[in-house]
Design a protein around this motif. Structure first.
Motif, PDB file in Angstrom:
ATOM      1  N   VAL A  52       5.684  22.297   6.344  1.00 50.96           N
ATOM      2  CA  VAL A  52       5.430  20.900   6.691  1.00 50.96           C
ATOM      3  C   VAL A  52       6.278  20.012   5.788  1.00 50.96           C
ATOM      4  O   VAL A  52       6.769  20.463   4.741  1.00 50.96           O
ATOM      5  CB  VAL A  52       3.935  20.518   6.545  1.00 50.96           C
ATOM      6  CG1 VAL A  52       3.079  21.316   7.516  1.00 50.96           C
ATOM      7  CG2 VAL A  52       3.446  20.695   5.107  1.00 50.96           C
ATOM      8  N   MET A  53       6.471  18.775   6.194  1.00 49.69           N
ATOM      9  CA  MET A  53       7.183  17.784   5.375  1.00 49.69           C
ATOM     10  C   MET A  53       6.160  16.732   4.974  1.00 49.69           C
ATOM     11  O   MET A  53       5.569  16.081   5.840  1.00 49.69           O
ATOM     12  CB  MET A  53       8.320  17.181   6.208  1.00 49.69           C
ATOM     13  CG  MET A  53       9.269  16.339   5.413  1.00 49.69           C
ATOM     14  SD  MET A  53      10.336  17.355   4.374  1.00 49.69           S
ATOM     15  CE  MET A  53      10.915  16.084   3.262  1.00 49.69           C
ATOM     16  N   ILE A  54       5.950  16.603   3.674  1.00 51.48           N
ATOM     17  CA  ILE A  54       4.900  15.719   3.156  1.00 51.48           C
ATOM     18  C   ILE A  54       5.566  14.538   2.465  1.00 51.48           C
ATOM     19  O   ILE A  54       6.462  14.740   1.629  1.00 51.48           O
ATOM     20  CB  ILE A  54       4.022  16.464   2.125  1.00 51.48           C
ATOM     21  CG1 ILE A  54       3.588  17.820   2.652  1.00 51.48           C
ATOM     22  CG2 ILE A  54       2.815  15.613   1.723  1.00 51.48           C
ATOM     23  CD1 ILE A  54       3.026  18.737   1.553  1.00 51.48           C
ATOM     24  N   GLN A  55       5.125  13.294   2.804  1.00 56.21           N
ATOM     25  CA  GLN A  55       5.723  12.136   2.152  1.00 56.21           C
ATOM     26  C   GLN A  55       4.698  11.046   1.861  1.00 56.21           C
ATOM     27  O   GLN A  55       3.704  10.917   2.556  1.00 56.21           O
ATOM     28  CB  GLN A  55       6.894  11.516   2.934  1.00 56.21           C
ATOM     29  CG  GLN A  55       6.701  11.376   4.430  1.00 56.21           C
ATOM     30  CD  GLN A  55       6.840  12.696   5.153  1.00 56.21           C
ATOM     31  OE1 GLN A  55       7.638  13.530   4.758  1.00 56.21           O
ATOM     32  NE2 GLN A  55       6.053  12.932   6.187  1.00 56.21           N
ATOM     33  N   VAL A  56       5.004  10.309   0.815  1.00 58.90           N
ATOM     34  CA  VAL A  56       4.272   9.076   0.520  1.00 58.90           C
ATOM     35  C   VAL A  56       5.088   7.936   1.108  1.00 58.90           C
ATOM     36  O   VAL A  56       6.295   7.838   0.864  1.00 58.90           O
ATOM     37  CB  VAL A  56       4.104   8.883  -1.005  1.00 58.90           C
ATOM     38  CG1 VAL A  56       3.401   7.558  -1.298  1.00 58.90           C
ATOM     39  CG2 VAL A  56       3.331  10.050  -1.607  1.00 58.90           C
ATOM     40  N   GLU A 116       0.836  -1.212   0.000  1.00 59.90           N
ATOM     41  CA  GLU A 116       0.000   0.000   0.000  1.00 59.90           C
ATOM     42  C   GLU A 116       0.861   1.248   0.000  1.00 59.90           C
ATOM     43  O   GLU A 116       2.033   1.214   0.365  1.00 59.90           O
ATOM     44  CB  GLU A 116      -0.882   0.028   1.268  1.00 59.90           C
ATOM     45  CG  GLU A 116      -1.897  -1.084   1.345  1.00 59.90           C
ATOM     46  CD  GLU A 116      -2.666  -1.102   2.658  1.00 59.90           C
ATOM     47  OE1 GLU A 116      -3.565  -1.940   2.793  1.00 59.90           O
ATOM     48  OE2 GLU A 116      -2.371  -0.278   3.565  1.00 59.90           O
ATOM     49  N   ARG A 117       0.193   2.366  -0.340  1.00 62.00           N
ATOM     50  CA  ARG A 117       0.805   3.685  -0.181  1.00 62.00           C
ATOM     51  C   ARG A 117      -0.102   4.522   0.701  1.00 62.00           C
ATOM     52  O   ARG A 117      -1.324   4.427   0.617  1.00 62.00           O
ATOM     53  CB  ARG A 117       0.964   4.381  -1.536  1.00 62.00           C
ATOM     54  CG  ARG A 117       2.103   3.796  -2.348  1.00 62.00           C
ATOM     55  CD  ARG A 117       2.164   4.415  -3.719  1.00 62.00           C
ATOM     56  NE  ARG A 117       3.339   3.925  -4.433  1.00 62.00           N
ATOM     57  CZ  ARG A 117       3.563   4.138  -5.714  1.00 62.00           C
ATOM     58  NH1 ARG A 117       2.690   4.840  -6.442  1.00 62.00           N
ATOM     59  NH2 ARG A 117       4.653   3.677  -6.289  1.00 62.00           N
ATOM     60  N   GLU A 161       5.428   3.798   1.446  1.00 63.93           N
ATOM     61  CA  GLU A 161       5.029   2.580   0.752  1.00 63.93           C
ATOM     62  C   GLU A 161       5.474   1.355   1.545  1.00 63.93           C
ATOM     63  O   GLU A 161       6.580   1.347   2.096  1.00 63.93           O
ATOM     64  CB  GLU A 161       5.664   2.548  -0.640  1.00 63.93           C
ATOM     65  CG  GLU A 161       5.227   1.359  -1.472  1.00 63.93           C
ATOM     66  CD  GLU A 161       5.793   1.401  -2.877  1.00 63.93           C
ATOM     67  OE1 GLU A 161       5.165   2.015  -3.747  1.00 63.93           O
ATOM     68  OE2 GLU A 161       6.885   0.837  -3.087  1.00 63.93           O
ATOM     69  N   GLY A 162       4.605   0.362   1.601  1.00 63.17           N
ATOM     70  CA  GLY A 162       4.989  -0.885   2.260  1.00 63.17           C
ATOM     71  C   GLY A 162       3.782  -1.765   2.489  1.00 63.17           C
ATOM     72  O   GLY A 162       2.644  -1.390   2.208  1.00 63.17           O
ATOM     73  N   GLU A 163       4.041  -2.931   3.040  1.00 63.08           N
ATOM     74  CA  GLU A 163       3.011  -3.904   3.378  1.00 63.08           C
ATOM     75  C   GLU A 163       2.081  -3.280   4.429  1.00 63.08           C
ATOM     76  O   GLU A 163       2.541  -2.851   5.493  1.00 63.08           O
ATOM     77  CB  GLU A 163       3.751  -5.111   3.957  1.00 63.08           C
ATOM     78  CG  GLU A 163       3.268  -6.488   3.672  1.00 63.08           C
ATOM     79  CD  GLU A 163       2.521  -6.787   2.407  1.00 63.08           C
ATOM     80  OE1 GLU A 163       3.053  -6.546   1.296  1.00 63.08           O
ATOM     81  OE2 GLU A 163       1.397  -7.289   2.505  1.00 63.08           O
ATOM     82  N   GLY A 164       0.797  -3.164   4.112  1.00 59.29           N
ATOM     83  CA  GLY A 164      -0.159  -2.599   5.072  1.00 59.29           C
ATOM     84  C   GLY A 164       0.208  -1.204   5.534  1.00 59.29           C
ATOM     85  O   GLY A 164       0.045  -0.850   6.708  1.00 59.29           O
ATOM     86  N   ALA A 165       0.674  -0.355   4.611  1.00 58.50           N
ATOM     87  CA  ALA A 165       1.251   0.952   4.979  1.00 58.50           C
ATOM     88  C   ALA A 165       0.278   1.860   5.726  1.00 58.50           C
ATOM     89  O   ALA A 165       0.691   2.591   6.628  1.00 58.50           O
ATOM     90  CB  ALA A 165       1.771   1.662   3.723  1.00 58.50           C
ATOM     91  N   VAL A 166      -1.019   1.817   5.378  1.00 55.57           N
ATOM     92  CA  VAL A 166      -1.981   2.730   6.010  1.00 55.57           C
ATOM     93  C   VAL A 166      -2.053   2.465   7.513  1.00 55.57           C
ATOM     94  O   VAL A 166      -1.863   3.374   8.333  1.00 55.57           O
ATOM     95  CB  VAL A 166      -3.381   2.604   5.358  1.00 55.57           C
ATOM     96  CG1 VAL A 166      -4.413   3.422   6.122  1.00 55.57           C
ATOM     97  CG2 VAL A 166      -3.331   3.049   3.896  1.00 55.57           C
ATOM     98  N   LEU A 167      -2.297   1.218   7.878  1.00 52.27           N
ATOM     99  CA  LEU A 167      -2.430   0.863   9.300  1.00 52.27           C
ATOM    100  C   LEU A 167      -1.083   0.930  10.015  1.00 52.27           C
ATOM    101  O   LEU A 167      -0.998   1.366  11.176  1.00 52.27           O
ATOM    102  CB  LEU A 167      -3.041  -0.537   9.427  1.00 52.27           C
ATOM    103  CG  LEU A 167      -3.445  -0.940  10.842  1.00 52.27           C
ATOM    104  CD1 LEU A 167      -4.492   0.026  11.404  1.00 52.27           C
ATOM    105  CD2 LEU A 167      -3.981  -2.364  10.863  1.00 52.27           C
ATOM    106  N   LYS A 168      -0.029   0.513   9.327  1.00 53.30           N
ATOM    107  CA  LYS A 168       1.296   0.540   9.945  1.00 53.30           C
ATOM    108  C   LYS A 168       1.661   1.971  10.347  1.00 53.30           C
ATOM    109  O   LYS A 168       2.138   2.222  11.454  1.00 53.30           O
ATOM    110  CB  LYS A 168       2.335  -0.031   8.975  1.00 53.30           C
ATOM    111  CG  LYS A 168       3.687  -0.267   9.604  1.00 53.30           C
ATOM    112  CD  LYS A 168       4.642  -0.963   8.648  1.00 53.30           C
ATOM    113  CE  LYS A 168       4.526  -2.478   8.725  1.00 53.30           C
ATOM    114  NZ  LYS A 168       5.565  -3.158   7.918  1.00 53.30           N
ATOM    115  N   ASN A 169       1.391   2.934   9.439  1.00 47.57           N
ATOM    116  CA  ASN A 169       1.699   4.325   9.771  1.00 47.57           C
ATOM    117  C   ASN A 169       0.833   4.824  10.913  1.00 47.57           C
ATOM    118  O   ASN A 169       1.311   5.545  11.798  1.00 47.57           O
ATOM    119  CB  ASN A 169       1.520   5.211   8.531  1.00 47.57           C
ATOM    120  CG  ASN A 169       1.883   6.652   8.807  1.00 47.57           C
ATOM    121  OD1 ASN A 169       2.891   6.942   9.453  1.00 47.57           O
ATOM    122  ND2 ASN A 169       1.054   7.573   8.320  1.00 47.57           N
TER     123      ASN A 169
END
Ligand code: CMP
Length: 140
Positions: free
Chosen positions: A71-75, A3-4, A77-85
């Motif tokens: 602000v610092m804005i970033q995408v 996910e991203r 990416e990774g396995e299950g990125a939404v919940l992990k973040n």
């Protein structure tokens, strides 16, 4: 699934000089930075980004805070990125954030709460597109 998600390091955390410490937490959890941009948002940009909150009582304070500095804005990416973040960030109100989370360690209040992260895969796609054209997000 891969996910991203969109992450924003808010003006309070940028002012505290902890961009690197927060990036380190992303990287240690396996999330990769796929796009990044430092930006001082205009009022219109902040209002557009938080449009879903337009009717909420905290909307104008939120917008004023988000334009109070860069602000610092970033995408990410990774396995299950939404919940992990979201797990890395901790609860919206730092008083409720679990020990060791970004908000527990760096946030001062529910307004100055250090970071934003997309709350669903659907919102993530919209939020990523709001700041980054598809050609400036790099598969990692
Ligand atoms: P964020 O994840 O960026 O999404 C909206 C922001 O509004 C939230 O983090 C908080 O910083 C801010 N906010 C202020 N008051 C509230 C509230 N009562 N509930 C949710 N968010 C709030």
């Amino acid at each position: 699934a891969l996910e991203r998600t969109l992450s924003i390091i808010k003006p309070d955390a940028v002012a505290k000089n902890v961009i690197g410490e927060i990036y380190s937490r992303f990287e240690k959890s396996g999330l990769k930075v796929a796009a990044a941009q430092m930006k001082h948002l205009s009022k219109a940009e902040a209002e557009g980004f938080y449009a879903v909150h337009r009717e909420r009582p905290f909307f104008s304070a939120l917008v004023e805070f988000m334009i109070s500095g860069p602000v610092m804005i970033q995408v990410l990416e990774g396995e299950g990125a939404v919940l992990k973040n979201r797990d890395l960030m901790g609860a919206t109100n730092p008083k409720d954030a679990a020990p060791g989370t970004i908000r527990a360690d760096f946030a001062d209040s529910i307004d100055a709460n250090a970071v934003h992260g997309s709350d669903s895969l659907e919102n993530a796609a919209n939020e990523v597109a709001y700041f980054f054209p598809a050609t400036s997000v790099y598969a990692r």
